[in-house]
Design an enzyme around this catalytic site. Structure first.
Site, short mmCIF file in Angstrom:
data_model
loop_
_atom_site.label_atom_id
_atom_site.label_comp_id
_atom_site.label_asym_id
_atom_site.label_seq_id
_atom_site.Cartn_x
_atom_site.Cartn_y
_atom_site.Cartn_z
N ARG A 142 2.71 18.75 -27.47
CA ARG A 142 1.53 18.49 -27.42
C ARG A 142 1.41 18.70 -25.91
O ARG A 142 0.65 19.64 -24.68
CB ARG A 142 0.04 17.46 -27.58
CG ARG A 142 -1.12 17.56 -27.03
CD ARG A 142 -1.71 16.98 -27.55
NE ARG A 142 -3.69 17.67 -27.89
CZ ARG A 142 -3.94 16.87 -26.91
NH1 ARG A 142 -4.34 15.29 -26.32
NH2 ARG A 142 -5.64 17.59 -26.89
N HIS A 165 -0.34 22.34 -23.67
CA HIS A 165 -0.87 21.92 -22.40
C HIS A 165 -0.27 22.51 -21.32
O HIS A 165 -0.98 22.46 -20.26
CB HIS A 165 -1.64 19.93 -22.46
CG HIS A 165 -2.44 20.03 -23.47
ND1 HIS A 165 -3.70 19.55 -23.56
CD2 HIS A 165 -2.62 20.69 -24.56
CE1 HIS A 165 -4.11 19.14 -24.58
NE2 HIS A 165 -3.78 20.58 -24.69
N TRP A 189 -3.93 15.33 -39.61
CA TRP A 189 -4.95 15.85 -40.36
C TRP A 189 -4.13 16.02 -41.57
O TRP A 189 -4.24 17.10 -42.93
CB TRP A 189 -4.23 17.32 -39.08
CG TRP A 189 -4.77 17.60 -37.83
CD1 TRP A 189 -6.32 18.34 -38.19
CD2 TRP A 189 -4.98 16.92 -36.89
NE1 TRP A 189 -6.63 18.87 -37.17
CE2 TRP A 189 -5.53 17.82 -35.74
CE3 TRP A 189 -3.62 16.67 -36.49
CZ2 TRP A 189 -5.97 17.48 -34.27
CZ3 TRP A 189 -3.95 16.53 -35.06
CH2 TRP A 189 -4.99 16.71 -34.39
FE1 CCH Z 1 -3.99 20.10 -30.60
N1 CCH Z 1 -5.35 18.64 -30.25
N2 CCH Z 1 -5.66 21.54 -30.14
N3 CCH Z 1 -2.54 21.99 -31.30
N4 CCH Z 1 -2.49 18.95 -30.99
C1 CCH Z 1 -4.83 17.42 -30.34
C2 CCH Z 1 -3.37 17.23 -30.69
C3 CCH Z 1 -2.45 17.98 -30.64
C4 CCH Z 1 -7.29 21.06 -29.50
C5 CCH Z 1 -7.53 20.04 -29.75
C6 CCH Z 1 -6.56 18.80 -30.32
C7 CCH Z 1 -3.00 23.54 -30.23
C8 CCH Z 1 -4.27 23.78 -29.96
C9 CCH Z 1 -5.43 23.24 -30.29
C10 CCH Z 1 -0.85 19.20 -30.99
C11 CCH Z 1 -0.61 20.77 -30.64
C12 CCH Z 1 -1.33 21.98 -30.59
C13 CCH Z 1 -5.87 16.85 -30.18
C14 CCH Z 1 -6.56 15.30 -30.24
C15 CCH Z 1 -7.64 17.46 -29.62
C16 CCH Z 1 -8.52 17.20 -30.14
C17 CCH Z 1 -5.86 14.62 -28.63
C18 CCH Z 1 -5.65 12.64 -29.32
O1 CCH Z 1 -6.65 12.37 -29.44
O2 CCH Z 1 -4.31 12.84 -28.80
C19 CCH Z 1 -7.63 22.46 -30.34
C20 CCH Z 1 -9.37 22.21 -29.90
C21 CCH Z 1 -7.01 23.22 -30.50
C22 CCH Z 1 -7.18 25.26 -29.95
O3 CCH Z 1 -8.32 25.46 -30.37
C23 CCH Z 1 -1.89 23.67 -30.49
C24 CCH Z 1 -2.14 25.75 -30.05
C25 CCH Z 1 -0.62 22.97 -30.66
C26 CCH Z 1 0.35 23.35 -30.45
C27 CCH Z 1 1.12 24.82 -30.68
C28 CCH Z 1 -0.38 18.83 -31.58
C29 CCH Z 1 1.56 18.94 -32.09
C30 CCH Z 1 -1.64 17.45 -31.14
C31 CCH Z 1 -0.89 16.08 -31.68
C32 CCH Z 1 -0.64 14.89 -30.44
C33 CCH Z 1 -0.03 13.15 -31.03
O4 CCH Z 1 0.03 12.53 -29.59
O5 CCH Z 1 -0.01 13.37 -32.73
#
Ligand code: CCH
Length: 292
Positions: free
Chosen positions: A44, A48, A187
């Site tokens: 993430r 970002h 998820w």
């Molecule tokens: Fe994401 N993401 N993401 N994401 N994401 C969150 C967590 C992860 C969105 C929203 C969220 C991508 C696209 C999108 C990861 C990878 C990717 C969370 C929870 C939100 C909200 C954060 C928390 O509470 O910790 C949205 C909206 C979009 C697009 O529309 C893309 C692209 C990627 C990578 C290629 C990953 C991995 C996580 C899990 C992080 C964790 O700490 O477990």
């Protein structure tokens, strides 16, 4: 910091492999943290730091690692990523010659590869920037919105519908944290393994709105232990997105290929080509491959 780096030191591919190996050890050494891996939160961070790119103004992206500075580090979308940045700070102390942009994107590559994902082509060349190069808040997607918003955000980076769907499959990994984004839960049932389960579950489960005092999110009707964000759900509501999501649900290899390609592109956004040390990206071996 620069003073710690020996003059004339030019890192080789082997030096970057050492950094990769160190990151891989940290990913696995997560103890009770979340599901037992720092992989998801590192992925993430890499996303970002890259996803701020705007192709019109050629600003943002992974080049300058501006999330090190306020206010970008405090942007709502980056809540919780201090965990990942602090982990990488320890790696940087050990390998002070690497730029933060290279370090963070390499961590994203290591996270995917070490969690069983495809090889992500990667090459070094990003340079450390200054706070003034940071982008304004609002460049990363807002999970509460719909298909138009998702398209606007990812088209701005230069991606098409197929790549958007391929990238969001990263949500097979990790979880939402109430105290970070407000959302809650994983998820998939295997949040530390790279699979196409995100797409399969979107189609196979019945998704209902969760009845709670938090932000609008969906839960699977059967177990109520999995979640989808509103933006995830548009991948089966929007006709074009749905076509790609179905293809990835039906064919994991196709998704792995498309995901690897789109992720490699994402991690290079905003980096001038001439900065890269190699004309072709590298495929770095996993720790298992190195040890075998
Ligand atoms: Fe994401 N993401 N993401 N994401 N994401 C969150 C967590 C992860 C969105 C929203 C969220 C991508 C696209 C999108 C990861 C990878 C990717 C969370 C929870 C939100 C909200 C954060 C928390 O509470 O910790 C949205 C909206 C979009 C697009 O529309 C893309 C692209 C990627 C990578 C290629 C990953 C991995 C996580 C899990 C992080 C964790 O700490 O477990």
């Amino acid at each position: 910091q620069a003073a710690k780096v020996k003059a004339n030191f030019v890192p080789t591919k082997e030096d970057y492999q050492k950094v990769y190996k160190r990151i891989a050890e940290i990913i696995d050494d997560a103890g009770d943290y979340d599901d037992g891996s720092y992989g998801p939160v590192l992925l993430r961070l890499a996303w970002h730091s890259s996803g701020t790119y705007d192709k019109e103004t050629n600003t943002g992206g992974s080049n300058y690692a501006t999330m090190r500075f306020e206010p970008e580090s405090k942007h709502g979308a980056n809540a919780g990523l201090d965990v990942a940045r602090n982990l990488m700070e320890k790696v940087h102390e050990e390998f002070p010659w690497i730029s933060y942009g290279d370090l963070w994107t390499l961590a994203g590559v290591a996270a995917v590869q070490e969690m069983g994902g495809p090889k992500i082509p990667w090459r070094p060349g990003r340079i450390d920037g200054v706070a003034a190069q940071a982008t304004p808040d609002g460049r990363l997607p807002d999970a509460s919105q719909g298909a138009d918003h998702v398209r606007n955000i990812f088209y701005r980076m230069g991606f098409n519908d197929q790549e958007i769907v391929a990238l969001i499959g990263a949500h097979a990994l990790g979880r939402c944290h109430r105290d970070r984004s407000g959302y809650e839960g994983p998820w998939t049932f295997a949040p530390t393994t790279v699979t196409n389960d995100f797409y399969r579950l979107l189609f196979d489960e019945k998704w209902v709105w969760k009845n709670w005092d938090g932000p609008k999110q969906l839960e699977d009707k059967k177990t109520r232990s999995l979640m989808m964000l509103p933006t995830d759900y548009v991948l089966v509501q929007d006709k074009t997105f749905k076509k790609f999501a179905k293809a990835y649900a039906d064919n994991e290899d196709l998704w792995r290929q498309d995901f690897a390609k789109a992720l490699a592109t994402l991690f290079e956004l905003g980096v001038p080509t001439q900065q890269f040390v190699s004309s072709e990206p590298w495929l770095l071996p996993t720790v298992d491959e190195l040890n075998s």
